[in-house]
Write an enzyme that holds these catalytic residues in place. Structure first.
Site, PDB file in Angstrom:
ATOM      1  N   ASP A  57       2.921  -3.163  11.806  1.00 23.19           N
ATOM      2  CA  ASP A  57       2.552  -1.946  12.540  1.00 23.19           C
ATOM      3  C   ASP A  57       3.778  -1.296  13.180  1.00 23.19           C
ATOM      4  O   ASP A  57       4.356  -1.862  14.107  1.00 23.19           O
ATOM      5  CB  ASP A  57       1.562  -2.285  13.678  1.00 23.19           C
ATOM      6  CG  ASP A  57       0.119  -2.254  13.233  1.00 23.19           C
ATOM      7  OD1 ASP A  57      -0.172  -1.641  12.190  1.00 23.19           O
ATOM      8  OD2 ASP A  57      -0.726  -2.843  13.947  1.00 23.19           O
ATOM      9  N   TYR A 110       0.843  -1.197   0.000  1.00 28.70           N
ATOM     10  CA  TYR A 110       0.000   0.000   0.000  1.00 28.70           C
ATOM     11  C   TYR A 110       0.882   1.252   0.000  1.00 28.70           C
ATOM     12  O   TYR A 110       0.780   2.113  -0.879  1.00 28.70           O
ATOM     13  CB  TYR A 110      -0.942  -0.022   1.209  1.00 28.70           C
ATOM     14  CG  TYR A 110      -1.604   1.297   1.466  1.00 28.70           C
ATOM     15  CD1 TYR A 110      -2.386   1.900   0.493  1.00 28.70           C
ATOM     16  CD2 TYR A 110      -1.420   1.978   2.683  1.00 28.70           C
ATOM     17  CE1 TYR A 110      -2.974   3.139   0.723  1.00 28.70           C
ATOM     18  CE2 TYR A 110      -1.997   3.205   2.914  1.00 28.70           C
ATOM     19  CZ  TYR A 110      -2.770   3.781   1.931  1.00 28.70           C
ATOM     20  OH  TYR A 110      -3.338   5.010   2.145  1.00 28.70           O
TER      21      TYR A 110
HETATM   22  N1  UDP Z   1      -5.540  -1.506  16.356  1.00 30.21           N
HETATM   23  C1  UDP Z   1      -5.866  -2.307  17.433  1.00 30.21           C
HETATM   24  N2  UDP Z   1      -7.029  -3.031  17.369  1.00 30.21           N
HETATM   25  C2  UDP Z   1      -7.869  -2.992  16.314  1.00 30.21           C
HETATM   26  C3  UDP Z   1      -7.529  -2.182  15.204  1.00 30.21           C
HETATM   27  C4  UDP Z   1      -6.357  -1.436  15.269  1.00 30.21           C
HETATM   28  O1  UDP Z   1      -5.127  -2.374  18.425  1.00 30.21           O
HETATM   29  O2  UDP Z   1      -8.884  -3.690  16.331  1.00 30.21           O
HETATM   30  C5  UDP Z   1      -4.322  -0.666  16.419  1.00 30.21           C
HETATM   31  C6  UDP Z   1      -3.344  -0.897  15.277  1.00 30.21           C
HETATM   32  O3  UDP Z   1      -2.420  -1.909  15.621  1.00 30.21           O
HETATM   33  C7  UDP Z   1      -2.673   0.493  15.187  1.00 30.21           C
HETATM   34  C8  UDP Z   1      -3.759   1.463  15.624  1.00 30.21           C
HETATM   35  O4  UDP Z   1      -4.741   0.667  16.319  1.00 30.21           O
HETATM   36  O5  UDP Z   1      -1.611   0.586  16.106  1.00 30.21           O
HETATM   37  C9  UDP Z   1      -4.444   2.159  14.469  1.00 30.21           C
HETATM   38  O6  UDP Z   1      -4.804   1.174  13.507  1.00 30.21           O
HETATM   39  P1  UDP Z   1      -5.687   1.502  12.238  1.00 30.21           P
HETATM   40  O7  UDP Z   1      -5.892   0.229  11.479  1.00 30.21           O
HETATM   41  O8  UDP Z   1      -6.878   2.276  12.651  1.00 30.21           O
HETATM   42  O9  UDP Z   1      -4.774   2.521  11.400  1.00 30.21           O
HETATM   43  P2  UDP Z   1      -3.264   2.384  10.830  1.00 30.21           P
HETATM   44  O10 UDP Z   1      -2.395   3.012  11.876  1.00 30.21           O
HETATM   45  O11 UDP Z   1      -2.978   0.943  10.573  1.00 30.21           O
HETATM   46  O12 UDP Z   1      -3.313   3.193   9.577  1.00 30.21           O
END
Ligand code: UDP
Length: 329
Positions: A285, A141
């Site tokens: 992440d 991505y």
């Molecule tokens: N996250 C989490 N539980 C969830 C979804 C996301 O702990 O059910 C965490 C994820 O690991 C990241 C943060 O929340 O650290 C934000 O994730 P999201 O997918 O919203 O956005 P990203 O940072 O991946 O663009």
């Protein structure tokens, strides 16, 4: 001005259309409705359903409408999906943008603002992240978004096109009017997933790892309201219209919140206990992503209006509690 918004039926696209129309611009939307929603198409915008990979379709829009500038959201944007199906991302994000740029060059449309992402940086070399920092994406991505930036750069060198790439951090929240909001299927983002708990659609929220090197062990992100993102697109288009050179800007609040802090804030906003459980880390992440948006503030005059996390979650909750199934109801 007449602005063509590609992907204008999607989350950030629909909020940007709303701001453009409020600002008095004419808006033409093109969207294939693969992830966008017909219900999110603004009633005052012209709408064409079609795919940016279809050159005849894109040409037909430029031939029917006299477009002054393009805002481009039409892309796939899920990190996890891109790891499983990278070629989907190369096809839609890169090939789609190639077709779009060819058509723009052929029709003499030379200004484009588009969605890039914090995922272009990969693991940050320092916090807060500056636009000049190393870009080494850790997933397809981010890689395709970075390649889109480069495709625009070289098209600019050859054909005089000018672009602004906006590298979003974590887009969230919903329009204060409650009519449009975030509706992904499947949902993968933290705030809408948290709000599924008080909505009775999920028993608990999973915390993806609590052993990161952060203050409470959970990942830190920079959450930015979708309407503030939308405003940045309008400012970026104005910047190009004034004759300025191509540029790249981060868009975030410059404040990091841990996953646990976001859950705690959602408990406060919703009045629901929102049980949480620790699960293993999610692949790819980074521990901490926080933007420096000083450049956008200084050069574009961007000034986020919804920086408070509680307010951001309140707007999201206002949308989700009234639209538990997104637009499908
Ligand atoms: N996250 C989490 N539980 C969830 C979804 C996301 O702990 O059910 C965490 C994820 O690991 C990241 C943060 O929340 O650290 C934000 O994730 P999201 O997918 O919203 O956005 P990203 O940072 O991946 O663009």
């Amino acid at each position: 001005m007449k602005i063509l918004v590609l992907g204008g039926a999607g989350y950030i696209g629909s909020h940007t259309v709303s701001e453009l129309i409020d600002a008095g611009d004419e808006v033409v939307i093109a969207d294939n409705l693969e992830t966008g929603h017909i219900e999110a198409v603004h009633s005052q915008a012209a709408f064409y359903q079609g795919d940016i990979r279809d050159r005849a379709f894109v040409d037909s829009v430029f031939e029917k409408e006299k477009i002054d500038g393009v805002i481009h959201f039409a892309a796939n944007s899920l990190v996890g999906e891109s790891m499983k199906n990278p070629l989907k991302y190369y096809d839609n994000n890169l090939y789609g943008t190639k077709v779009l740029l060819e058509s723009m060059v052929a029709h003499g449309v030379d200004k484009i603002v588009f969605s890039s992402t914090a995922a272009t940086y990969g693991e940050p070399e320092s916090i807060p992240i500056l636009e000049s920092d190393r870009t080494e994406p850790t997933n397809p991505y981010g890689e395709t978004k970075l390649s889109m930036e480069k495709m625009m750069k070289w098209t600019g060198v050859a054909h005089g096109l000018r672009y602004v790439a906006l590298r979003y951090f974590n887009a969230c929240g919903a329009h204060v009017n409650g009519h449009i909001g975030e509706a992904h299927n499947p949902e993968t983002h933290l705030i809408p997933l948290i709000l599924q708990v008080p909505n009775g659609q999920r028993k608990a929220i999973s915390i993806y790892g609590d052993d990161y090197d952060t203050k409470d062990g959970t990942c830190v992100r920079d959450y930015i309201h979708v309407t503030d993102l939308a405003q940045a697109h309008i400012l970026a288009m104005k910047y190009l219209m004034e004759g300025n050179e191509s540029n790249v800007f981060n868009l975030g609040n410059g404040i990091g919140f841990t996953v646990k802090e976001v859950i705690e804030t959602a408990r406060k906003v919703t009045g629901h206990p929102i049980p949480a459980e620790i699960t293993p880390r999610r692949g790819g992440d980074p521990a901490k992503l926080i933007a420096s948006s000083d450049k956008a503030k200084k050069i574009l005059g961007w000034n986020p209006q919804h920086a408070d996390l509680e307010e951001i979650i309140r707007t999201a909750w206002n949308w989700h509690k009234n639209h538990p199934n997104g637009y499908a109801q």
